[in-house]
Design a protein around this motif. Structure first.
Motif, PDB file in Angstrom:
ATOM      1  N   THR A   1       0.837  -1.209   0.000  1.00 48.56           N
ATOM      2  CA  THR A   1       0.000   0.000   0.000  1.00 48.56           C
ATOM      3  C   THR A   1       0.869   1.256   0.000  1.00 48.56           C
ATOM      4  O   THR A   1       0.671   2.160  -0.811  1.00 48.56           O
ATOM      5  N   GLY A   2       1.853   1.300   0.906  1.00 46.77           N
ATOM      6  CA  GLY A   2       2.713   2.467   0.989  1.00 46.77           C
ATOM      7  C   GLY A   2       3.619   2.615  -0.214  1.00 46.77           C
ATOM      8  O   GLY A   2       3.816   3.714  -0.736  1.00 46.77           O
ATOM      9  N   GLY A   3       4.174   1.494  -0.695  1.00 45.47           N
ATOM     10  CA  GLY A   3       5.120   1.562  -1.796  1.00 45.47           C
ATOM     11  C   GLY A   3       4.500   1.570  -3.172  1.00 45.47           C
ATOM     12  O   GLY A   3       4.968   2.276  -4.072  1.00 45.47           O
ATOM     13  N   TYR A   4       3.421   0.815  -3.381  1.00 48.25           N
ATOM     14  CA  TYR A   4       2.887   0.619  -4.730  1.00 48.25           C
ATOM     15  C   TYR A   4       1.482   1.192  -4.926  1.00 48.25           C
ATOM     16  O   TYR A   4       0.917   1.063  -6.013  1.00 48.25           O
ATOM     17  N   GLY A   5       0.947   1.789  -3.892  1.00 47.62           N
ATOM     18  CA  GLY A   5      -0.339   2.456  -4.040  1.00 47.62           C
ATOM     19  C   GLY A   5      -1.536   1.540  -4.126  1.00 47.62           C
ATOM     20  O   GLY A   5      -2.618   1.970  -4.550  1.00 47.62           O
ATOM     21  N   LEU A   6      -1.391   0.271  -3.732  1.00 43.52           N
ATOM     22  CA  LEU A   6      -2.543  -0.620  -3.725  1.00 43.52           C
ATOM     23  C   LEU A   6      -3.442  -0.261  -2.537  1.00 43.52           C
ATOM     24  O   LEU A   6      -2.964   0.266  -1.528  1.00 43.52           O
TER      25      LEU A   6
ATOM     26  N   GLU B   1      -7.755   5.666   3.341  1.00 39.49           N
ATOM     27  CA  GLU B   1      -6.463   5.980   3.951  1.00 39.49           C
ATOM     28  C   GLU B   1      -5.312   5.367   3.158  1.00 39.49           C
ATOM     29  O   GLU B   1      -4.303   6.011   2.887  1.00 39.49           O
ATOM     30  N   THR B   2      -5.457   4.093   2.755  1.00 38.55           N
ATOM     31  CA  THR B   2      -4.380   3.452   2.014  1.00 38.55           C
ATOM     32  C   THR B   2      -4.244   4.032   0.618  1.00 38.55           C
ATOM     33  O   THR B   2      -3.164   4.006   0.024  1.00 38.55           O
ATOM     34  N   ALA B   3      -5.331   4.579   0.065  1.00 40.68           N
ATOM     35  CA  ALA B   3      -5.265   5.155  -1.281  1.00 40.68           C
ATOM     36  C   ALA B   3      -4.627   6.532  -1.280  1.00 40.68           C
ATOM     37  O   ALA B   3      -4.177   7.018  -2.318  1.00 40.68           O
ATOM     38  N   ALA B   4      -4.579   7.188  -0.121  1.00 38.98           N
ATOM     39  CA  ALA B   4      -4.127   8.582  -0.066  1.00 38.98           C
ATOM     40  C   ALA B   4      -2.705   8.742   0.456  1.00 38.98           C
ATOM     41  O   ALA B   4      -2.295   9.819   0.848  1.00 38.98           O
ATOM     42  N   THR B   5      -1.923   7.663   0.460  1.00 45.91           N
ATOM     43  CA  THR B   5      -0.584   7.741   1.036  1.00 45.91           C
ATOM     44  C   THR B   5       0.455   8.286   0.074  1.00 45.91           C
ATOM     45  O   THR B   5       1.613   8.463   0.454  1.00 45.91           O
ATOM     46  N   GLY B   6       0.094   8.555  -1.171  1.00 44.97           N
ATOM     47  CA  GLY B   6       1.056   9.068  -2.144  1.00 44.97           C
ATOM     48  C   GLY B   6       0.441   9.149  -3.516  1.00 44.97           C
ATOM     49  O   GLY B   6      -0.751   8.887  -3.695  1.00 44.97           O
ATOM     50  N   PRO B   7       1.239   9.495  -4.532  1.00 45.50           N
ATOM     51  CA  PRO B   7       0.708   9.657  -5.887  1.00 45.50           C
ATOM     52  C   PRO B   7       0.269   8.330  -6.493  1.00 45.50           C
ATOM     53  O   PRO B   7       0.756   7.264  -6.114  1.00 45.50           O
ATOM     54  N   ASP B   8      -0.659   8.412  -7.451  1.00 43.02           N
ATOM     55  CA  ASP B   8      -1.106   7.231  -8.166  1.00 43.02           C
ATOM     56  C   ASP B   8       0.069   6.677  -8.970  1.00 43.02           C
ATOM     57  O   ASP B   8       0.781   7.420  -9.652  1.00 43.02           O
ATOM     58  N   CYS B   9       0.262   5.362  -8.915  1.00 43.20           N
ATOM     59  CA  CYS B   9       1.432   4.751  -9.566  1.00 43.20           C
ATOM     60  C   CYS B   9       1.138   4.243 -10.973  1.00 43.20           C
ATOM     61  O   CYS B   9       2.050   3.782 -11.661  1.00 43.20           O
TER      62      CYS B   9
ATOM     63  N   ALA C   1       6.642   7.953  -9.611  1.00 43.50           N
ATOM     64  CA  ALA C   1       5.698   7.892  -8.487  1.00 43.50           C
ATOM     65  C   ALA C   1       6.133   6.854  -7.458  1.00 43.50           C
ATOM     66  O   ALA C   1       6.081   7.093  -6.246  1.00 43.50           O
ATOM     67  N   LEU C   2       6.566   5.705  -7.928  1.00 49.10           N
ATOM     68  CA  LEU C   2       7.001   4.647  -7.017  1.00 49.10           C
ATOM     69  C   LEU C   2       8.237   5.068  -6.230  1.00 49.10           C
ATOM     70  O   LEU C   2       8.340   4.811  -5.026  1.00 49.10           O
ATOM     71  N   ALA C   3       9.165   5.722  -6.915  1.00 46.71           N
ATOM     72  CA  ALA C   3      10.377   6.193  -6.229  1.00 46.71           C
ATOM     73  C   ALA C   3      10.037   7.200  -5.148  1.00 46.71           C
ATOM     74  O   ALA C   3      10.640   7.213  -4.066  1.00 46.71           O
ATOM     75  N   SER C   4       9.055   8.068  -5.428  1.00 44.29           N
ATOM     76  CA  SER C   4       8.654   9.065  -4.433  1.00 44.29           C
ATOM     77  C   SER C   4       8.008   8.413  -3.218  1.00 44.29           C
ATOM     78  O   SER C   4       7.975   8.991  -2.135  1.00 44.29           O
ATOM     79  N   ARG C   5       7.498   7.206  -3.392  1.00 43.54           N
ATOM     80  CA  ARG C   5       6.894   6.456  -2.283  1.00 43.54           C
ATOM     81  C   ARG C   5       7.938   5.632  -1.527  1.00 43.54           C
ATOM     82  O   ARG C   5       7.603   4.935  -0.578  1.00 43.54           O
TER      83      ARG C   5
END
Length: 466
Positions: A128-133, A258-266, A367-371
């Motif tokens: 979730t945090g790394g890949y935006g799932l 909450e898990t969807a809003a942890t970073g940019p869409d990948c 996006a993934l790198a930013s996560r």
């Protein structure tokens, strides 16, 4: 004039087409449309030996399928005639059903991928945090069929993963984690009729694991696959939720948000393929299993030699084209390498990595790198010598170099790919991000290109590194 194909000193490629037919071709000449190089460069004797080893059935694949279907129809028809007492009508009806058995797997797709993990919270955060799932369903493992394991279902578009942490020693996941660590335990396959798929696969030699069961309209049945991997057939009735899983309940809306809003869409869309590492002596048997039991086709084979190491690759794919297993194995007669290490650390065959598709590799990797996702680095010389190999059709070389993205091409187009650094304690599982622009291969050209780049950077190559 000497025919180049007859010269012992000729440098040849071995080509294969979609019908599984092989041909020799001058290595310096591009392969014609519809043909793929499986042995890019070899002397005549080596090329002929390769063809002899791999082209064991001279019939085109389409003829093999038609012959097999006709034989199955004939056998079933004769059995029906001998037992039904209904004469030609019974024979005809049974023969039609048998002829349709080949269609049992025709619309197969990946339904979901099940993992056994030692720490559910940690594994969930990784994805979730790394890949935006996003987490869309859970089970606390308290009662019923879910007793003994706590589970979470995560997804993004057509990617659906099920993580389960065993809570009891008697749970099958406990033995799996003890032996392999976190890993892929089941690759679930969506089919029109799970019961029929199970019966047909078992009839063709697959090992039964779980008989068909109805979970409120969701029907599942499981067979054994490679090593400790299983395949669960899944049938979802028309209009059913694509994310529903047996014995799991929808996650709270707040948790999903909450898990969807942890970073940019990948921008990850689906599962492109699974790389499955098998033991050297098991490669052909594994290919035969998927071709026979599940009607897969062998679409690609290659032997890649880099320095003193050799990797054997054979790719099998469902008739629908939606499920692809890239089978990889080391050559036991060559120096040991990372595939040997995988088999040792994983204690047997298993999924080495899963490739997720991306609509835009540059945007997704950014996006993934930013996560916080860490990717494998690429030698700078790889990009310096890239113009000698190809010209990117989409992303600039500068963008690819900035993000360490690799590029390869075949006769159908190009692909962009990058591999994550494994966070697995044993280093036996990582992910790949891949963007396809028509290419149907798997980036094997990058293996040699990376090796060449390292040689350049260490001053042993003939090109210019930096």
């Amino acid at each position: 004039m000497t025919d180049p194909f007859d010269s012992e000193h000729a440098v040849l490629s071995v080509l294969v087409n979609d019908e599984g037919q092989y041909s020799l071709w001058p290595a310096a000449t591009s392969a014609p449309p519809g043909w793929t190089a499986v042995l890019p460069s070899a002397d005549r004797a080596t090329a002929l030996a390769y063809v002899k080893e791999h082209w064991t059935d001279l019939r085109p694949r389409s003829l093999v399928r038609r012959t097999r279907d006709a034989e199955e129809a004939g056998r079933s028809g004769r059995a029906e005639a001998g037992t039904s007492g209904r004469g030609e009508a019974g024979t005809s009806g049974r023969a039609e059903a048998a002829a349709g058995s080949a269609e049992t797997f025709a619309d197969m797709a990946v339904d979901h991928v099940a993992f056994y993990v030692a720490d559910l919270a940690k594994a969930t955060e990784w994805l979730t945090g790394g890949y935006g799932l996003t987490v869309y369903a859970r089970s606390d493992g308290g009662t019923g069929g879910s007793a003994g394991a706590r589970s979470a279902a995560l997804g993004s578009r057509d990617i659906r993963l099920l993580l389960s942490q065993p809570l009891a020693a008697a749970h099958p996941g406990a033995e799996y984690v003890e032996r392999h660590g976190d890993g892929v335990a089941d690759i679930a396959l969506r089919v029109p009729d799970a019961g029929a798929a199970f019966a047909e696969a078992v009839r063709r030699g697959a090992r039964p694991v779980a008989e068909p069961a109805d979970h409120g309209g969701l029907v599942t049945a499981t067979i054994g696959g490679v090593g400790d991997i299983t395949h669960t057939f899944v049938h979802r009735p028309a209009g059913a939720d694509d994310h529903a899983l047996a014995r799991l309940v929808p996650a709270e809306t707040a948790e999903t948000a909450e898990t969807a809003a942890t970073g940019p869409d990948c921008g990850l869309g689906a599962i492109d393929h699974f790389a499955v590492c098998v033991e050297p002596g098991a490669m052909d048997a594994t290919v035969d299993f998927y071709r026979t039991a599940l009607d897969f086709e062998l679409i690609f084979t290659e032997r890649i030699e880099v320095d003193a190491q050799t990797m054997i690759t054979k790719v099998v794919q469902s008739r629908s084209g939606a499920v692809t297993f890239t089978l990889i194995a080391p050559d036991p007669n060559k120096a040991t390498g990372h595939l040997d290490e995988f088999l040792k650390s994983h204690d047997g065959p298993g999924v080495q990595h899963i490739a997720f598709t991306a609509d835009d590799a540059v945007r997704s990797v950014d996006a993934l790198a930013s996560r916080g996702v860490d990717f494998l680095p690429t030698p700078a010389a790889y990009y310096r010598i890239l113009p000698e190999r190809l010209t990117p059709l989409r992303h600039s070389t500068a963008e690819l170099e900035r993000l360490n993205i690799l590029i390869d091409e075949d006769h159908d187009g190009q692909l962009f790919q990058i591999f994550t650094r494994s966070v697995h304690p044993k280093g036996t599982l990582f992910l790949e991000i891949i963007e396809r622009m028509g290419a149907r291969s798997f980036g094997s050209g990058n293996i040699k290109a990376l090796y060449q780049a390292v040689e350049y950077e260490q001053g042993r190559g003939t090109g210019s590194g930096r």
